[in-house]
Design a protein around this motif. Structure first.
Motif, short mmCIF file in Angstrom:
data_model
loop_
_atom_site.label_atom_id
_atom_site.label_comp_id
_atom_site.label_asym_id
_atom_site.label_seq_id
_atom_site.Cartn_x
_atom_site.Cartn_y
_atom_site.Cartn_z
N ILE A 116 3.07 -16.02 -0.70
CA ILE A 116 2.05 -16.14 0.29
C ILE A 116 0.95 -17.32 0.14
O ILE A 116 0.68 -17.98 1.02
CB ILE A 116 1.32 -14.64 0.36
N LEU A 180 -2.09 -5.75 1.31
CA LEU A 180 -1.25 -6.99 1.61
C LEU A 180 -0.60 -6.81 3.09
O LEU A 180 0.39 -7.63 3.19
CB LEU A 180 -0.07 -7.07 0.45
N ARG A 181 -0.72 -5.88 3.66
CA ARG A 181 -0.05 -5.75 5.20
C ARG A 181 -0.43 -6.87 5.97
O ARG A 181 -1.62 -7.21 5.99
CB ARG A 181 -0.52 -4.29 5.68
N ASP A 182 0.81 -7.42 6.62
CA ASP A 182 0.48 -8.44 7.68
C ASP A 182 0.03 -7.52 8.84
O ASP A 182 0.57 -6.85 9.67
CB ASP A 182 1.85 -8.97 8.04
N SER A 184 -0.02 -8.96 11.80
CA SER A 184 0.48 -9.25 13.03
C SER A 184 1.70 -8.76 13.40
O SER A 184 2.46 -8.81 14.15
CB SER A 184 0.82 -10.84 13.04
N ASP A 185 2.15 -7.80 12.47
CA ASP A 185 3.47 -6.86 12.54
C ASP A 185 2.82 -5.44 12.54
O ASP A 185 2.87 -4.58 11.44
CB ASP A 185 4.21 -7.08 11.44
N SER A 190 4.46 -4.72 6.35
CA SER A 190 5.21 -5.73 5.68
C SER A 190 4.34 -6.76 5.09
O SER A 190 2.95 -6.85 5.43
CB SER A 190 6.28 -6.72 6.38
N THR A 191 4.63 -7.51 4.14
CA THR A 191 3.74 -8.75 3.74
C THR A 191 3.86 -9.73 4.70
O THR A 191 4.56 -9.85 5.62
CB THR A 191 4.14 -9.21 2.34
N MET A 192 2.94 -10.72 4.51
CA MET A 192 3.28 -11.92 5.41
C MET A 192 4.34 -12.65 4.98
O MET A 192 4.84 -12.70 4.04
CB MET A 192 1.85 -13.06 4.84
N PRO A 193 5.39 -13.19 6.22
CA PRO A 193 6.50 -13.72 6.16
C PRO A 193 6.30 -15.08 5.16
O PRO A 193 5.23 -15.69 5.14
CB PRO A 193 6.88 -13.95 7.46
N LYS A 281 10.30 -11.48 3.75
CA LYS A 281 9.13 -10.75 3.59
C LYS A 281 9.34 -9.41 2.73
O LYS A 281 10.66 -9.19 2.69
CB LYS A 281 8.11 -10.42 4.63
N ASN A 283 9.06 -5.44 2.17
CA ASN A 283 8.73 -4.18 3.14
C ASN A 283 9.80 -3.26 2.64
O ASN A 283 10.41 -3.42 1.61
CB ASN A 283 8.79 -4.66 4.60
#
Length: 365
Positions: A116, A180-182, A184-185, A190-193, A281, A283
């Motif tokens: 990340i 650490l969650r994204d 935008s999703d 999930s984490t950031m891609p 990522k 998840n």
């Protein structure tokens, strides 16, 4: 002067037959176990009102029938090879470690986390290298801790590794669904891609990622380590009799720690490829059961690193056919997992058959 008779060579053809006979036991009995599990599963299908012939034909078609099926099978076999090594390496020391799932999950999570902050400024090769090192280090520490508990605290490695797997899954969920969650999703935590530029590409001409090659190389390297080095010889002595190994002055504690750390590193490497080549990522998709299927892979291969490769491909094909079985026969996708569980159960029962048949014994034994 009379000719001096030349003694006959001590190596006789009968010795070759005896070696083949003894080695055949480790091939024939697992094959019989597979056949028995297939028969038992066929009875299970008949009770459900399904045709076993249709099921096995769909498994063949979905796993090995076409080029696309083969590539799908090899993609699923890649983590199974490394997860199988996570069980096979400690088994040489007489340890039953079944917590490869936790090391795989945490390895993939560590790879995603370290990527990340690096994606924005670091070149892709360096980012991938750091991801791989982080995944293997975290996996090695996680399973190495199992070895520490076993040798220095006397805690059963089977129980501790299994419980640590649940802890690893909880750690993943805690961070992925929290700090650490994204954002935008919104659909799947999930984490950031890591970004498409950091993803590992496929082997040219195929859709199979390079994790398959890494797994094959790891199997060959492990076979050499365990069969052609003093470390492997000491590990086998320790697995045969710990007290005898300690009496001979072998560093049993070091052997246990190094072996379990190597096993965890293999599982962590599998998690790295799941993130860097499949998901992009971290998840819940990392919790796919590869670590637990790796137990069956290792036991079916008799903990032989080279035999793990074809066994993982075989079980990967069964797993890859689950979707086709679900669509065509209206069976749950978990049906293939029932088959795998039955195979493992029959395989464990077949362990009692070794050494019981005279046909596999040398003459005079």
């Amino acid at each position: 002067m009379a000719d001096i008779p030349v003694p006959a060579p001590s190596f006789a053809f009968s010795e070759v037959l005896d070696r083949i006979r003894r080695s055949a036991e480790y091939v024939v009995i697992p094959l019989l176990a597979l056949a028995a599990s297939a028969v038992l599963f066929s009875v299970f299908l008949l009770f459900l009102g399904k045709n076993p012939i249709d099921f096995y034909s769909l498994v063949w078609r979905g796993g090995f029938g076409t080029s696309f099926s083969w590539q799908n099978t090899l993609v699923r076999a890649s983590p199974l090879i490394l997860a199988g090594l996570c069980v096979a390496i400690p088994a040489r020391l007489g340890m039953v470690v079944i917590g490869g799932e936790g090391a795989l999950v945490l390895g993939g999570f560590a790879a995603a986390v370290i990527a990340i902050p690096m994606v924005a400024w670091s070149p892709a090769p360096l980012t991938l290298l750091m991801m791989m090192i982080a995944a293997m280090a975290v996996g090695g520490i996680w399973i190495g801790f199992v070895g520490y508990l076993r040798h220095y605290r006397g805690i059963n490695e089977t129980i501790s590794s299994l419980l640590l797997s649940y802890i690893a899954v909880s750690i993943l969920n805690f961070f992925v669904e929290g700090a650490l969650r994204d954002p935008s999703d919104p659909n799947k935590p999930s984490t950031m891609p890591i970004g498409p530029d950091t993803m590992i590409g496929a082997i040219p001409g195929t859709s199979v990622h390079w994790g398959l090659v890494a797994g094959i190389i790891a199997c060959i390297a492990t076979w050499v380590l365990m069969n052609r080095t003093t470390f492997g010889f000491a590990a086998r002595i320790t697995g045969g009799n710990v007290r005898a190994a300690m009496a001979q002055g072998l560093p049993v504690g070091r052997l246990v720690l190094v072996s379990t750390a190597l096993a965890g590193a293999c599982a962590g490497l599998a998690g790295f490829f799941e993130v860097a080549a499949i998901h992009g990522k971290a998840n819940a998709s990392l919790i796919a059961g590869y670590g637990f299927t790796g137990i069956l892979v290792s036991f079916l291969a008799r903990h032989n690193p080279l035999a793990i490769i074809p066994v993982a491909i075989f079980l990967g094909g069964i797993d890859a056919a689950g979707g086709l079985v679900q669509r065509r026969m209206e069976l749950p996708d978990a049906t293939v997992q029932v088959l795998q569980g039955l195979m493992f159960l029959v395989l464990l029962v077949s362990e009692t058959l070794y050494g019981r048949f005279s046909i596999f014994k040398a003459k005079g034994a």
